[in-house]
Scaffold this active site. Structure first.
Site, PDB file in Angstrom:
ATOM      1  N   HIS A 155      63.450  52.179  32.933  1.00  0.00           N
ATOM      2  CA  HIS A 155      62.071  52.678  33.137  1.00  0.00           C
ATOM      3  C   HIS A 155      61.126  51.539  33.520  1.00  0.00           C
ATOM      4  O   HIS A 155      59.932  51.600  33.269  1.00  0.00           O
ATOM      5  CB  HIS A 155      61.544  53.377  31.881  1.00  0.00           C
ATOM      6  CG  HIS A 155      62.491  54.371  31.293  1.00  0.00           C
ATOM      7  ND1 HIS A 155      62.516  55.693  31.654  1.00  0.00           N
ATOM      8  CD2 HIS A 155      63.508  54.202  30.402  1.00  0.00           C
ATOM      9  CE1 HIS A 155      63.472  56.324  30.981  1.00  0.00           C
ATOM     10  NE2 HIS A 155      64.104  55.432  30.223  1.00  0.00           N
ATOM     11  N   SER A 277      50.534  34.547  54.502  1.00  0.00           N
ATOM     12  CA  SER A 277      49.390  35.403  54.837  1.00  0.00           C
ATOM     13  C   SER A 277      48.462  34.624  55.750  1.00  0.00           C
ATOM     14  O   SER A 277      48.301  33.413  55.606  1.00  0.00           O
ATOM     15  CB  SER A 277      48.658  35.797  53.555  1.00  0.00           C
ATOM     16  OG  SER A 277      47.316  36.108  53.840  1.00  0.00           O
ATOM     17  N   LYS A 283      49.839  32.696  49.606  1.00  0.00           N
ATOM     18  CA  LYS A 283      50.781  33.813  49.611  1.00  0.00           C
ATOM     19  C   LYS A 283      52.181  33.424  50.063  1.00  0.00           C
ATOM     20  O   LYS A 283      52.366  32.602  50.956  1.00  0.00           O
ATOM     21  CB  LYS A 283      50.263  34.947  50.499  1.00  0.00           C
ATOM     22  CG  LYS A 283      49.130  35.748  49.897  1.00  0.00           C
ATOM     23  CD  LYS A 283      49.474  36.471  48.599  1.00  0.00           C
ATOM     24  CE  LYS A 283      50.326  37.681  48.800  1.00  0.00           C
ATOM     25  NZ  LYS A 283      49.610  38.791  49.430  1.00  0.00           N
ATOM     26  N   GLU A 290      60.568  44.049  52.179  1.00  0.00           N
ATOM     27  CA  GLU A 290      59.712  45.227  52.400  1.00  0.00           C
ATOM     28  C   GLU A 290      60.197  45.985  53.643  1.00  0.00           C
ATOM     29  O   GLU A 290      60.157  47.213  53.696  1.00  0.00           O
ATOM     30  CB  GLU A 290      58.256  44.802  52.550  1.00  0.00           C
ATOM     31  CG  GLU A 290      57.698  44.226  51.249  1.00  0.00           C
ATOM     32  CD  GLU A 290      56.417  43.441  51.448  1.00  0.00           C
ATOM     33  OE1 GLU A 290      55.608  43.814  52.305  1.00  0.00           O
ATOM     34  OE2 GLU A 290      56.227  42.429  50.746  1.00  0.00           O
TER      35      GLU A 290
END
Ligand code: ARG
Length: 461
Positions: A155, A277, A283, A290
């Site tokens: 979970h 970024s 970043k 992704e």
């Protein structure tokens, strides 16, 4: 201009051609199409439809067409509706009117079904090889992290300590099933040869279909010409195998995204496989992961889209079936783009054992504490309840489970004695789970050995 222009008095509308033509994508099947035609020329010579000399001329001409495609110098012409038309058009330019004899008894319907089966077999073999490399990369990382202990989750909540090797190997087994499905999809594609089914009713010429099947790498000939020209089960099966593999890769990607987040810091992606970024200098993004997650949407879409195409079509060949190529080619291309990057990411992935250990909290040993009581003969249900109370008290006092006083514990059960201290050891917790398939280093060592056997059994298939 077209192969079938005889009954029409006007040329095909240009917009219709743009819609109807499949050459833009089915030219990728040129090798399969030409191989099929070479064998077909031989088969109709054997059947007495053309002379052996004519067959030789056709085969020689087809060799030239193949060489032109291989060299990238094949020139498409208007009217080259699909790969079958383009090859025949060029062949006829090269060898003259005898080129027009090649298609005797054959239809593009049995031809395209044959070509595409062969194309899918070749494409899946390439994917198989890449998946095997990913499996090896996972095993190699796992071998280096047999004793690296990290939080395991259910979970997405901290659950129990596990070894990093065990986490990595979980994806090995998902991929092993994917490999089995890819192999099965490939076997399905090569199981029957549709060639000789004609347009739908079969061929009136005594072509040796078994000869065609054998020469083109099929197990046997199809038994029903109506089914043969419209059977795209092998396409749906390939799309499913790829979509489910994508689903597994997407879950791996999701773990990598979370674990590389600095709030976790369990792993660090190699610089070569991280992105930055344009505005936030700090970043370090996991874009390839992704994209893995994102492209899996396409893989699933290609499967569901093509199943929707199939469900509505009446008996035998309908042009809807032309949709099979772009769906599969897109899935194959997507996976071929993803896998090399994912393989490299796993190979170069840096695990951070200190951060993993720092994230372990004593509540993850609550199950072990209950098991301690069970070893002293308390029924598990009661043990679970007592430890639940201990967890609550520790939380109220703002301390870890191991810091509960002896009196507090004894107040909950007189089975708690001095030796309870030994429970609060993450390495010992992990080591206890040594039954087959568990997270203990011993069990994972055994698991990796079995994984290697699996690899040996499934290599080169
Ligand atoms: N390009 C077609 C396809 O991919 C080839 C078969 C065409 N057959 C036909 N009767 N129009 O399905």
């Amino acid at each position: 201009m077209t192969l079938w222009g005889g009954r029409f008095s006007e040329p095909t509308d240009a917009d219709l051609r743009a819609l109807n033509d499949s050459i833009g994508f089915d030219k990728r099947m040129y090798a399969q199409d030409i191989a099929g035609s070479m064998v077909y020329a031989q088969a109709i010579a054997m059947a007495g439809v053309i002379t052996q000399e004519e067959a030789d001329t056709l085969v020689k001409g087809l060799q030239t067409v193949l060489a032109e495609f291989d060299a990238g110098i094949f020139e498409l012409k208007p009217g080259d509706e699909d790969i079958h038309t383009a090859v025949e058009r060029r062949l006829t330019e090269l060898v003259g009117t005898v080129g027009g004899k090649l298609h005797t008894g054959r239809s593009r319907n049995d031809q395209v079904a044959t070509d595409f089966r062969m194309w899918v077999v070749d494409a899946l073999a390439g994917i198989n090889r890449l998946v095997a490399q990913l499996q090896v990369a996972l095993m190699e990382q796992a071998e280096n992290h047999l004793h690296t202990v990290m939080p395991g989750y259910t979970h997405m909540q901290p659950a129990q300590p596990i070894t990093a090797a065990h986490w990595l190997m979980s994806f090995f087994w998902m991929l092993s099933r994917d490999q089995e499905r890819l192999i099965a999809a490939s076997q399905r594609a090569s199981s029957v040869s549709p060639l000789g089914a004609g347009a739908l009713a079969g061929t009136p010429f005594p072509v040796d279909r078994a000869f065609l099947a054998e020469k083109l790498g099929f197990e046997r000939v199809s038994q029903n010409s109506l089914d043969a020209v419209s059977d795209r089960d092998f396409v749906a099966e390939a799309l499913f195998a790829l979509a489910l593999m994508g689903t597994h890769l997407s879950r791996l990607a999701e773990d990598i995204i979370i674990y590389s987040n600095p709030n976790f810091g369990y792993i660090t992606l190699n610089d070569r496989y991280s992105t930055g970024s344009s505005i936030m200098p700090q970043k370090r993004n996991a874009d390839p992961m992704e994209l893995t997650r994102g492209k899996t949407g396409r893989l699933i879409g290609n499967l569901t889209g093509f199943l929707s195409t199939l469900k509505g079509i009446p008996s035998t060949y309908n042009k809807d079936l032309q949709e099979d190529k772009e769906a599969v080619m897109d899935s194959i291309d997507s996976v071929n783009l993803l896998l090399p990057v994912i393989i490299a990411i796993i190979r170069t992935l840096k695990l951070n054992p200190e951060n993993m250990r720092a994230a372990l909290t004593e509540d993850m040993l609550a199950t072990d504490l209950a098991e301690y009581l069970v070893r002293k003969s308390l029924p598990f249900r009661q043990a679970h309840h007592i430890v639940g109370q201990a967890v609550q008290i520790a939380a109220q006092q703002g301390i870890g489970l191991s810091r509960l006083s002896a009196e507090t514990l004894r107040g909950l059960s007189d089975l708690f004695t001095e030796d309870v201290k030994a429970v609060f050891d993450f390495d010992a917790s992990v080591a206890r789970r040594k039954a087959a398939g568990g997270t203990a280093p011993d069990a994972v060592t055994e698991q990796i050995a079995l994984a290697m056997t699996w690899m040996d059994d499934h290599s080169a298939s």
